[in-house]
Design a protein around this motif. Structure first.
Motif, short mmCIF file in Angstrom:
data_model
loop_
_atom_site.label_atom_id
_atom_site.label_comp_id
_atom_site.label_asym_id
_atom_site.label_seq_id
_atom_site.Cartn_x
_atom_site.Cartn_y
_atom_site.Cartn_z
N ALA A 1 0.84 -1.21 0.00
CA ALA A 1 0.00 0.00 0.00
C ALA A 1 0.87 1.25 0.00
CB ALA A 1 -0.93 0.00 1.21
N LYS A 2 1.94 1.25 0.79
CA LYS A 2 2.83 2.41 0.85
C LYS A 2 3.55 2.63 -0.47
CE LYS A 2 3.61 2.50 5.83
NZ LYS A 2 4.53 2.16 6.94
N CYS A 3 3.77 1.54 -1.22
CA CYS A 3 4.42 1.64 -2.53
C CYS A 3 3.42 1.96 -3.64
CB CYS A 3 5.14 0.34 -2.87
SG CYS A 3 6.49 -0.07 -1.74
N GLY A 4 2.15 2.01 -3.30
CA GLY A 4 1.13 2.29 -4.30
C GLY A 4 0.70 1.10 -5.12
N SER A 5 1.14 -0.10 -4.72
CA SER A 5 0.78 -1.31 -5.47
C SER A 5 -0.41 -1.99 -4.81
CB SER A 5 1.99 -2.26 -5.52
OG SER A 5 1.69 -3.40 -6.28
N MET A 6 -1.59 -1.41 -5.02
CA MET A 6 -2.78 -1.90 -4.34
C MET A 6 -3.25 -3.25 -4.88
SD MET A 6 -3.27 0.06 -1.87
CE MET A 6 -4.75 -0.74 -1.30
N GLU A 7 -2.90 -3.57 -6.11
CA GLU A 7 -3.27 -4.89 -6.65
C GLU A 7 -2.53 -5.99 -5.91
OE1 GLU A 7 -5.64 -5.89 -8.80
OE2 GLU A 7 -6.31 -3.81 -8.63
N ASP A 8 -1.22 -5.78 -5.66
CA ASP A 8 -0.45 -6.76 -4.89
C ASP A 8 -0.97 -6.84 -3.45
OD1 ASP A 8 1.36 -7.69 -6.85
OD2 ASP A 8 2.54 -5.87 -6.66
N ALA A 9 -1.29 -5.69 -2.90
CA ALA A 9 -1.85 -5.67 -1.54
C ALA A 9 -3.15 -6.48 -1.49
CB ALA A 9 -2.11 -4.22 -1.10
N ILE B 1 -8.10 -0.22 3.55
CA ILE B 1 -8.95 0.97 3.40
C ILE B 1 -8.09 2.22 3.28
CG2 ILE B 1 -10.58 2.46 4.65
CD1 ILE B 1 -11.91 -0.15 5.67
N PHE B 2 -7.11 2.37 4.18
CA PHE B 2 -6.25 3.56 4.13
C PHE B 2 -5.41 3.59 2.86
CE2 PHE B 2 -7.24 4.05 8.64
CZ PHE B 2 -7.24 5.43 8.78
N GLY B 3 -4.98 2.42 2.38
CA GLY B 3 -4.21 2.37 1.14
C GLY B 3 -5.02 2.89 -0.04
N HIS B 4 -6.27 2.45 -0.14
CA HIS B 4 -7.13 2.92 -1.23
C HIS B 4 -7.36 4.43 -1.13
CE1 HIS B 4 -7.95 -0.77 -3.27
NE2 HIS B 4 -8.46 -1.36 -2.22
N VAL B 5 -7.58 4.92 0.09
CA VAL B 5 -7.81 6.36 0.27
C VAL B 5 -6.58 7.16 -0.15
CG1 VAL B 5 -8.24 8.18 1.96
CG2 VAL B 5 -9.53 6.04 2.09
N LYS B 6 -5.41 6.68 0.26
CA LYS B 6 -4.16 7.41 -0.02
C LYS B 6 -3.95 7.59 -1.51
CE LYS B 6 0.84 7.18 0.72
NZ LYS B 6 1.96 6.39 1.32
N TYR B 7 -4.33 6.59 -2.31
CA TYR B 7 -4.08 6.65 -3.74
C TYR B 7 -5.33 7.00 -4.55
CZ TYR B 7 0.54 5.06 -2.65
OH TYR B 7 1.80 4.99 -2.12
N GLY B 8 -6.23 7.76 -3.91
CA GLY B 8 -7.37 8.30 -4.64
C GLY B 8 -8.41 7.29 -5.05
N GLN B 9 -8.50 6.18 -4.33
CA GLN B 9 -9.47 5.14 -4.65
C GLN B 9 -10.52 5.05 -3.53
OE1 GLN B 9 -6.98 1.69 -5.16
NE2 GLN B 9 -5.90 2.55 -6.90
N GLY B 10 -11.12 6.20 -3.26
CA GLY B 10 -12.07 6.28 -2.16
C GLY B 10 -13.25 5.35 -2.31
N GLN B 11 -13.72 5.17 -3.57
CA GLN B 11 -14.87 4.32 -3.78
C GLN B 11 -14.56 2.87 -3.43
OE1 GLN B 11 -17.66 6.04 -4.53
NE2 GLN B 11 -18.67 4.14 -3.99
N LYS B 12 -13.34 2.42 -3.77
CA LYS B 12 -12.93 1.06 -3.42
C LYS B 12 -12.82 0.90 -1.91
CE LYS B 12 -10.53 -0.22 -7.67
NZ LYS B 12 -9.26 -0.70 -8.28
N ALA B 13 -12.39 1.94 -1.23
CA ALA B 13 -12.32 1.90 0.24
C ALA B 13 -13.71 1.71 0.83
CB ALA B 13 -11.67 3.18 0.78
#
Length: 631
Positions: free
Chosen positions: A204-212, A231-243
């Motif tokens: 998540a910190k690396c922005g690789s949400m698919e791997d996460a 949830i926080f990972g999705h929010v951080k990278y602008g994926q609020g809807q997925k969160a």
């Protein structure tokens, strides 16, 4: 110290005169006597009582127990823990026999003293490699960043427990070797949430949400931390809807959210302007008893402000039993993005009266409020008081706010001097703010030299090209504008497509320019045609100055009519009751024609329309906008 040598009564010849009559001291180590020394040595080790341990050692030698494996192991452990590794080595080397405890004590002694190479050598000599010692070695090497040595130990271990696997995987995570961590995680038979959470957090910190997500889905059981990290990972990278989708899934699986879950969900709602979803999250907060938690309260204020409901944000603020500086910043920042500069300044005065010390973020919010409201003199006073009154040094955000404040007000040379006077190298954000001001005020000469700085710092970002092109267009230099567009295309720099979101009946809908994919597109086009007629009758004239140059005027008007925000507004109108306010969010700054047309729409349909663009909120009602065209 009292002697531990045992004296036994014996018959026979008289003992020497130095001994009590009828007794002989026999220094024979028995199991009972060896077990007497072991707890005493353990106590010395626990208390780090090295000198006391040495005296016990002397008694052991006199007692004849020095060859006992239990006593020897305890001596090695005591000397190691007390930091005397040389003494530990002497005892170890002189022992006629050793068991696994002895080897463990000696190896861990070297580990404790930072002698990793010696520990590794002993581990290789060890016949029965203990899983605890192996795990300790792996942990030591992992903490030192020496994963090759950690791998050698790990691979030599005949058996491994969950601690060994965890330590190895987390070592890879710490050293940034995500692929190896993931490979080992897949091999792990007993996957534990703690290790999985660390992997998810790393990705998540690396922005690789698919791997996460892959790691998350492989966990046989997930704790609340697993969900929070995702949830926080999705929010951080602008994926609020997925969160928000994850939060719904969490509820379906019966997982009890904690206050961090709710903070993440509130942040997600704020990012996608999901007001109704935010209200439901607020209900969760109350039901869970977190409504008095300051972190949750701060997130509620931020959510309501960014979702357009300052009234609800203020209600939460006033009900909070305790507030910190973040609470005040959230409220001041909320007023700022809505263009309520004077209310933001009043909030700061109240903050000062209550004795709350502002921080650097407070002044970012204040300067932003002044910029959006044209309060230039007030902004200059706040900027000065930062260093003179509050001893806060200006950072890049403060300088950028000041450049924006001065530039919007037409004080372009002061704004440029502000950029050049920065005590550090100006970043692109400051130059871009100045270029935007040049576009607003039509200063081509300054705009050209500022654009050069922007394009040098961000050659792959289309924003600089677009701003300069629009500057040329606004000042009648269409040929120069075409040339800039041609350069952008030749360099393969792509524009970010405009996107607009609107929430209707608890569902968020997304639109892009000239969108043809929405299932209600026929009805949306019909509504746009109806609105166009009403707006024309009310005096609306399309502003085609910034549309593609090489097309006919009619096509320019059609293109304007299908901007993403207009599609979203039309969709909202046909899917909500008459008089219902609309709220939309746009990823870019709203264009001039859309700003004008939204004012007309609010008038002809009698609706309040709230638009949050990349910079601020615009509240449209009865043909007027809250920004008073200062944006």
């Amino acid at each position: 110290m009292q002697s531990f040598a045992c004296c036994h009564a014996v018959s026979g010849p008289s003992p020497p005169s130095s001994s009590p009559k009828g007794f002989v001291c026999l220094f024979v180590c028995t199991p009972a006597r060896s077990f007497t020394f072991v707890p005493v040595l353990n106590a010395c080790a626990s208390l780090l009582a090295l000198e006391a341990g040495r005296k016990v050692h002397e008694e052991i030698i006199q007692s004849g127990c020095k060859a006992d494996v239990f006593v020897g192991s305890s001596l090695v452990d005591m000397y190691s823990k007390c930091g005397s590794i040389e003494d530990a080595c002497k005892v170890f080397n002189n022992m006629p026999s050793r068991d696994v405890v002895t080897w463990n004590a000696m190896i861990l002694g070297h580990v404790k003293c930072g002698q990793g190479q010696k520990a590794l050598e002993l581990f290789h000599q060890m016949q029965q490699k203990d899983v605890f010692v192996g795990s300790s070695l792996v942990d030591m090497y992992a903490k030192c960043g020496s994963m090759e040595d950690a791998e050698r130990v790990f691979n030599k271990m005949l058996s491994r427990n969950v601690v060994t696997w965890n330590t190895m995987i987390l070592g890879y995570v710490k050293c940034g070797q995500g692929s190896k961590a993931l490979e080992l995680f897949h091999q792990m038979q007993q996957k534990v949430a703690f290790v999985g959470n660390s992997l998810i957090d790393m990705y998540a910190k690396c922005g690789s949400m698919e791997d996460a997500k892959r790691v998350f889905n492989k966990l046989p059981s997930r704790d609340v931390v697993s969900w929070n990290v995702m949830i926080f990972g999705h929010v951080k990278y602008g994926q609020g809807q997925k969160a928000l989708e994850l939060f719904r899934q969490l509820q379906e699986e019966g997982v009890q959210p904690d206050f961090m879950t709710l903070v993440g969900v509130l942040n997600a709602c704020a990012s996608v302007v999901a007001l109704e979803e935010g209200r439901r999250a607020h209900d969760w907060v109350i039901k869970s008893g977190w409504d008095s938690n300051v972190f949750v309260g701060n997130s509620l204020i931020d959510m309501y402000a960014k979702c357009g409901s300052l009234k609800d944000a203020l209600k939460v603020f006033n009900k909070m039993p305790s507030r910190d500086v973040v609470t005040w910043n959230a409220m001041i920042g909320g007023y700022a993005i809505h263009g309520h500069g004077k209310e933001a300044l009043k909030q700061f005065e109240q903050m000062h009266e209550e004795g709350v010390q502002p921080d650097d973020t407070t002044f970012v919010c204040l300067l932003s409020a002044c910029s959006h409201s044209g309060l230039v003199d007030e902004g200059l006073r706040f900027y000065s008081s930062m260093s003179t009154v509050y001893m806060i040094s200006a950072n890049l955000q403060h300088y950028t706010c000041m450049v924006d404040l001065l530039g919007r007000a037409g004080r372009l040379h002061e704004a440029e001097n502000m950029v050049l006077a920065m005590p550090f190298k100006p970043q692109v954000a400051a130059w871009r703010a100045l270029l935007g001001a040049c576009r607003i005020h039509g200063n081509v000469e300054m705009g050209e030299r500022v654009a050069k700085q922007v394009l040098e710092l961000e050659p792959e970002n289309a924003a600089g090209y677009v701003l300069l092109s629009n500057l040329y267009t606004a000042t009648g230099n269409r040929d120069l504008s075409k040339n800039i567009e041609r350069q952008r295309k030749e360099r393969s720099v792509k524009k970010h497509p405009g996107r607009t979101w609107i929430e209707v009946d608890n569902e968020v809908h997304t639109f892009v320019v000239d969108d043809q994919h929405h299932p209600q597109m026929i009805e949306i086009h019909a509504e746009l045609k109806r609105l166009s007629g009403l707006m024309h009758d009310a005096g609306y004239v399309p502003d085609t100055n910034f549309v593609l140059h090489d097309v006919e005027e009619e096509e320019k008007v059609f293109h304007l009519c299908h901007h993403s925000e207009k599609l979203a507004i039309a969709f909202g109108l046909i899917n909500s009751a008459p008089g219902t306010p609309l709220c939309i969010r746009k990823n870019l700054r709203v264009c001039r024609d859309c700003h004008t047309s939204t004012k007309f729409i609010s008038k002809v349909v009698g609706r309040a329309i709230m638009v949050r663009d990349a910079n601020r909120f615009h509240h449209f009602q009865d043909g007027e906008c809250s920004c008073r065209d200062y944006w």
